[in-house]
Write a protein that holds these residues in place. Structure first.
Motif, PDB file in Angstrom:
ATOM      1  N   ALA A 294       0.826  -1.215   0.000  1.00  0.00           N
ATOM      2  CA  ALA A 294       0.000   0.000   0.000  1.00  0.00           C
ATOM      3  C   ALA A 294       0.859   1.263   0.000  1.00  0.00           C
ATOM      4  O   ALA A 294       0.334   2.371  -0.086  1.00  0.00           O
ATOM      5  CB  ALA A 294      -0.919  -0.014   1.214  1.00  0.00           C
ATOM      6  N   GLY A 295       2.174   1.084   0.150  1.00  0.00           N
ATOM      7  CA  GLY A 295       3.063   2.250   0.176  1.00  0.00           C
ATOM      8  C   GLY A 295       3.152   2.867   1.562  1.00  0.00           C
ATOM      9  O   GLY A 295       3.763   3.925   1.746  1.00  0.00           O
ATOM     10  N   ASP A 296       2.548   2.214   2.563  1.00  0.00           N
ATOM     11  CA  ASP A 296       2.579   2.761   3.923  1.00  0.00           C
ATOM     12  C   ASP A 296       3.907   2.461   4.615  1.00  0.00           C
ATOM     13  O   ASP A 296       4.388   3.258   5.404  1.00  0.00           O
ATOM     14  CB  ASP A 296       1.418   2.189   4.753  1.00  0.00           C
TER      15      ASP A 296
ATOM     16  N   PHE B 126     -10.489  -3.158   1.770  1.00  0.00           N
ATOM     17  CA  PHE B 126     -10.667  -1.864   2.449  1.00  0.00           C
ATOM     18  C   PHE B 126      -9.343  -1.125   2.673  1.00  0.00           C
ATOM     19  O   PHE B 126      -9.311  -0.097   3.353  1.00  0.00           O
ATOM     20  CB  PHE B 126     -11.374  -2.062   3.794  1.00  0.00           C
ATOM     21  N   GLY B 127      -8.258  -1.653   2.116  1.00  0.00           N
ATOM     22  CA  GLY B 127      -6.952  -1.006   2.273  1.00  0.00           C
ATOM     23  C   GLY B 127      -6.920   0.353   1.597  1.00  0.00           C
ATOM     24  O   GLY B 127      -7.813   0.702   0.814  1.00  0.00           O
ATOM     25  N   SER B 128      -5.855   1.125   1.873  1.00  0.00           N
ATOM     26  CA  SER B 128      -5.808   2.478   1.312  1.00  0.00           C
ATOM     27  C   SER B 128      -5.761   2.450  -0.213  1.00  0.00           C
ATOM     28  O   SER B 128      -6.114   3.418  -0.872  1.00  0.00           O
ATOM     29  CB  SER B 128      -4.620   3.242   1.885  1.00  0.00           C
ATOM     30  N   PHE B 132     -12.393  -0.573  -2.404  1.00  0.00           N
ATOM     31  CA  PHE B 132     -13.344   0.280  -1.695  1.00  0.00           C
ATOM     32  C   PHE B 132     -12.901   1.734  -1.781  1.00  0.00           C
ATOM     33  O   PHE B 132     -13.682   2.618  -2.125  1.00  0.00           O
ATOM     34  CB  PHE B 132     -13.459  -0.163  -0.234  1.00  0.00           C
ATOM     35  N   ASN B 133     -11.629   1.963  -1.481  1.00  0.00           N
ATOM     36  CA  ASN B 133     -11.127   3.340  -1.497  1.00  0.00           C
ATOM     37  C   ASN B 133     -10.998   3.892  -2.906  1.00  0.00           C
ATOM     38  O   ASN B 133     -11.161   5.094  -3.122  1.00  0.00           O
ATOM     39  CB  ASN B 133      -9.798   3.428  -0.743  1.00  0.00           C
ATOM     40  N   LEU B 134     -10.721   3.014  -3.859  1.00  0.00           N
ATOM     41  CA  LEU B 134     -10.674   3.475  -5.257  1.00  0.00           C
ATOM     42  C   LEU B 134     -12.041   4.011  -5.661  1.00  0.00           C
ATOM     43  O   LEU B 134     -12.163   5.063  -6.291  1.00  0.00           O
ATOM     44  CB  LEU B 134     -10.254   2.331  -6.180  1.00  0.00           C
ATOM     45  N   ALA B 135     -13.075   3.241  -5.257  1.00  0.00           N
ATOM     46  CA  ALA B 135     -14.441   3.667  -5.590  1.00  0.00           C
ATOM     47  C   ALA B 135     -14.820   4.916  -4.805  1.00  0.00           C
ATOM     48  O   ALA B 135     -15.407   5.858  -5.349  1.00  0.00           O
ATOM     49  CB  ALA B 135     -15.411   2.526  -5.298  1.00  0.00           C
ATOM     50  N   ALA B 136     -14.455   4.928  -3.522  1.00  0.00           N
ATOM     51  CA  ALA B 136     -14.841   6.056  -2.665  1.00  0.00           C
ATOM     52  C   ALA B 136     -14.199   7.357  -3.155  1.00  0.00           C
ATOM     53  O   ALA B 136     -14.837   8.415  -3.132  1.00  0.00           O
ATOM     54  CB  ALA B 136     -14.433   5.776  -1.222  1.00  0.00           C
ATOM     55  N   LEU B 146     -10.273   6.476   2.885  1.00  0.00           N
ATOM     56  CA  LEU B 146     -10.958   6.316   4.171  1.00  0.00           C
ATOM     57  C   LEU B 146     -10.253   5.219   4.962  1.00  0.00           C
ATOM     58  O   LEU B 146      -9.896   4.180   4.408  1.00  0.00           O
ATOM     59  CB  LEU B 146     -12.425   5.946   3.945  1.00  0.00           C
ATOM     60  N   THR B 147     -10.062   5.468   6.246  1.00  0.00           N
ATOM     61  CA  THR B 147      -9.365   4.477   7.078  1.00  0.00           C
ATOM     62  C   THR B 147     -10.384   3.508   7.679  1.00  0.00           C
ATOM     63  O   THR B 147     -11.184   3.892   8.537  1.00  0.00           O
ATOM     64  CB  THR B 147      -8.573   5.184   8.200  1.00  0.00           C
ATOM     65  N   ILE B 148     -10.348   2.292   7.206  1.00  0.00           N
ATOM     66  CA  ILE B 148     -11.260   1.254   7.699  1.00  0.00           C
ATOM     67  C   ILE B 148     -10.458   0.184   8.451  1.00  0.00           C
ATOM     68  O   ILE B 148     -10.827  -0.209   9.559  1.00  0.00           O
ATOM     69  CB  ILE B 148     -12.017   0.575   6.532  1.00  0.00           C
TER      70      ILE B 148
END
Lengths: 426, 284
Positions: A294-296, B126-128, B132-136, B146-148
């Motif tokens: 994720a690049g984190d 739900f990762g960054s 989910f975040n791509l869509a959001a 969003l941090t899930i």
């Protein structure tokens, strides 16, 4: 009636809780027999080494057999079973797809590879029968356990396995502080390294002290695994850090060590360093990998071979590289191959032939070029493709920076786990 | 005499038939409980002796109490949101909408996917950089991912994903067992749809909802894979027990056993309180 319902409900819930504990115990999974189907097209010439006597420090064990009446020679065995209770997904794949076909091509012997557990295998080996396991792979600690398991192991020497002469005598002598009594042949050397995503970190630190000093530069991107995780990275990452700042004092008894000002200072530095890590800390290696993806996370201390293999598999960024901090990346430990002494002679002969190939330059070169796992033998590093050294340091660098084996202490591992809360920022 | 013999024979046969069940009960139920209970009172690392230390250490430690509270929060949160999601879903599925069979199968997916695989999938999703975040982030008002993952709300969301089938299936089953004529009668009598739902449907499906909620609560209380992988610093009882076994060499079996017994007692207590509350409500 009402009382009965209560009793039943109590019993049911305690059962669930009990079953959970029972399930969490390390019970051996059933052995999986993987039949090899890959056929090798390229046959590799195996350099045969002249037998060189290796000094045997201890004479073993194997129960002496009464001489048997001479009978017709038994047909040569063309298939043996290799039992592996250690490897992760990377080496399971390596054995099936790379090592076994090359063994077949070089020796004509087919190796059936089974994934198993030590406890199960020790029991099986006490009453060997065909298919139970003719040679075994062990990490250093497990090799030490194997020697004291009650299983009789063959004393290996260069008359049986000529390429054993290529192994480092130090590795042959002992593993995890236990005298191997000639039972193990060092097959590879594994190490932890400072692994980093070169797309994010152009100039990696070359020492723990530099990493600590530059911690602000990596704030929120240092990949650490929780100190109470199951993975050995949980304590390795901390132990290596402490070693860099405490040095040889790390050998002090734990009661003395924890009150030593140098250790206290190093511990405070470790807590401080942890606060610069990516939060929350990775629960297990899978989380660390995902953080890198994720690049984190940009930089961490983790198993070099698994990291580099994962990068190749696409489960870590392809730009991963490894470097060794000068004060020590890890204790360089060998993994071993062992052959039981209570198997029939024809199986032994086949196992020795396979083992000899596994210690050959060809096989050892495959290890490092395919898996980024260092050879256990004295294979010339110049024979290894230069591109390998662009991703990982040369073996001599690791040897120079390795943390002394005797400093890997169980009580310090437990100390780290017991103080996990201090090392887990919220 | 013959009659007495026959009776004796009948009893003997009954006893013989019950033997496997008794053996299974003692072998798989009573024995492990007993061993765990005994182990929980053993000083750590010893094979004999008696101590309350394992219980005292766990219950007197503020972190231990936090773990218990967290376990309850997660289990209750998962149960509540599962119900909130399951009841409307069951009402929709009951109407045999287009693709009804597919959706029913879809409800079962979390039960069919192994927990660990599900946890990893959710972590990635739900990762960054997950879908989910791509869509959001395609939405105009979402600027940052969003941090899930590794949050308490994320953890409850993952629990709901894993455990809502229990509430959904039991509610659906209860709904499908209803006689539609009752609802029609209500409508004919002048009740609007909301009143039909509130006064006719809900009272009849309550047993199904309750059964599902009990199942969800109990399983969520003991959830392991999801919090281990996706929980970050939120580690409920099951993960703490695992930590005692996996982090230390040798494993802290006594501490783990004490925690397991505490967990069992809490589950029984929570279940009993819940059942009592429901009985009281039903009696009213």
């Amino acid at each position: 009636m009402k009382g009965n319902r209560w009793l039943f409900a109590i019993a049911l819930c305690v059962l669930f809780a009990t079953m959970f504990v029972a399930c969490a115990a390390p019970t051996p999974p059933p052995a999986q027999i993987v039949k090899e189907t890959v056929v090798v097209q390229q046959t590799v010439a195996v350099p045969q080494t002249v037998a060189v006597p290796v000094p045997q420090t201890v004479i073993v064990q194997a129960p002496t057999k009464a001489p048997e009446p001479t009978t017709a020679p038994k047909p040569a065995i063309t298939e043996i079973v290799m039992a592996d209770g250690q490897s992760g997904a990377n080496f399971q794949e390596y054995f099936q797809k790379t090592a076994i076909p090359s063994i077949k091509a070089a020796t004509g012997i087919n190796v059936k590879y089974i994934v198993t557990t030590d406890a199960e295998q020790f029991e099986k080996m006490k009453a060997w029968k065909p298919g139970a396991g003719d040679m075994h792979l062990y990490f250093a600690k497990n090799m030490a356990a194997a020697v004291s398991s009650g299983v009789p192991w063959e004393v290996l020497d260069t008359t049986k396995v000529p390429n054993l002469a290529k192994d480092d005598p130090v590795d042959l002598k002992s593993a995890a502080g236990v005298d191997l009594k000639g039972a193990g042949a060092a097959f590879w050397k594994s190490s932890y390294a400072l692994v980093y995503n070169s797309a994010k970190v152009s100039k990696p630190p070359v020492s723990w002290k530099e990493w600590y000093d530059r911690r602000a530069e990596f704030k929120g991107h240092i990949g650490l695994i929780r100190p109470d995780a199951k993975s050995s990275a949980a304590w390795r990452q901390r132990m290596m850090f402490l070693h860099a700042f405490v040095g040889d004092k790390l050998a002090l008894p734990i009661d003395q060590l924890q009150n030593d000002p140098v250790f206290k200072d190093a511990w405070a530095k470790l807590i401080d360093f942890t606060s610069y890590a990516k939060m929350p800390l990775a629960s297990e290696p899978v989380n660390l990998f995902e953080d890198f993806n994720a690049g984190d996370s940009w930089i961490s201390l983790y198993a070099q071979d698994y990291t580099m293999w994962s990068a190749r598999q696409g489960t870590m960024p392809p730009t991963m590289k490894a470097v060794y901090p000068t004060e020590g990346a890890d204790i360089v430990e060998a993994s071993y191959m062992a052959v039981p002494a209570n198997i029939p002679d024809e199986y032994k002969a086949a196992a020795f032939k396979v083992l000899n190939y596994l210690l050959s330059d060809d096989s050892q070169m495959r290890l490092v070029s395919t898996m980024f796992q260092y050879p256990a033998t004295n294979v010339d590093p110049n024979l290894i493709p230069a591109i390998v050294w662009e991703n990982i340091p040369k073996m001599d660098v690791l040897k120079k920076t390795a943390m002394p084996r005797e400093l890997q202490r169980q009580d310090l591992i437990n100390y780290i786990a017991a103080h996990a809360a201090e090392l887990t920022p919220k | 005499m013959l009659q007495a013999w026959r009776k004796y024979e009948q009893n003997a046969v009954t006893l013989l038939l019950l033997l496997p069940a008794f053996a299974a009960f003692f072998g798989l139920f009573a024995y492990p409980i007993l061993i765990t209970l005994i182990q929980s009172f053993r000083p750590e690392g010893q094979t004999d002796g008696f101590t309350f230390e394992n219980y005292v250490n766990f219950l007197s430690d503020p972190r231990g109490r936090d773990v218990i509270v967290l376990t309850f929060v997660l289990a209750i949160g998962a149960t509540f949101f599962s119900l909130l999601f399951s009841i409307p879903l069951a009402l929709i599925l009951r109407e045999k909408v287009r693709g009804d069979r597919f959706f029913r199968l879809l409800v079962l997916v979390p039960m069919m996917v192994p927990g660990l695989i599900g946890a990893l999938g959710l972590l990635l999703f739900f990762g960054s950089r997950g879908w989910f975040n791509l869509a959001a982030q395609a939405l105009p008002f979402v600027q940052e991912p969003l941090t899930i993952n590794y949050t308490i709300h994320g953890l409850i969301l993952f629990y709901v994903w894993l455990y809502f089938p229990y509430t959904a299936l039991t509610t659906l089953s209860a709904l499908e067992g209803l006689d539609r004529a009752v609802e029609e009668a209500g409508a004919v009598a002048g009740a609007n749809p909301r009143q039909v739902f509130r006064f006719l449907i809900v009272p009849q499906i309550i047993p199904g909802i309750l059964a599902g909620s009990v199942l969800t609560f109990m399983t969520a209380f003991g959830a392991f894979s999801i919090p281990l992988i996706t929980g970050g610093n939120y580690r409920p009882l099951s993960v703490q027990i695992y930590k005692e076994i996996s982090s230390f060499i040798p494993a802290h079996w006594s501490a783990a056993s004490a925690m397991a017994i505490v967990m069992g007692i809490l589950q029984v207590a929570a279940l009993s309180a819940y059942m009592r509350l429901l009985r009281q409500r039903q009696a009213r």
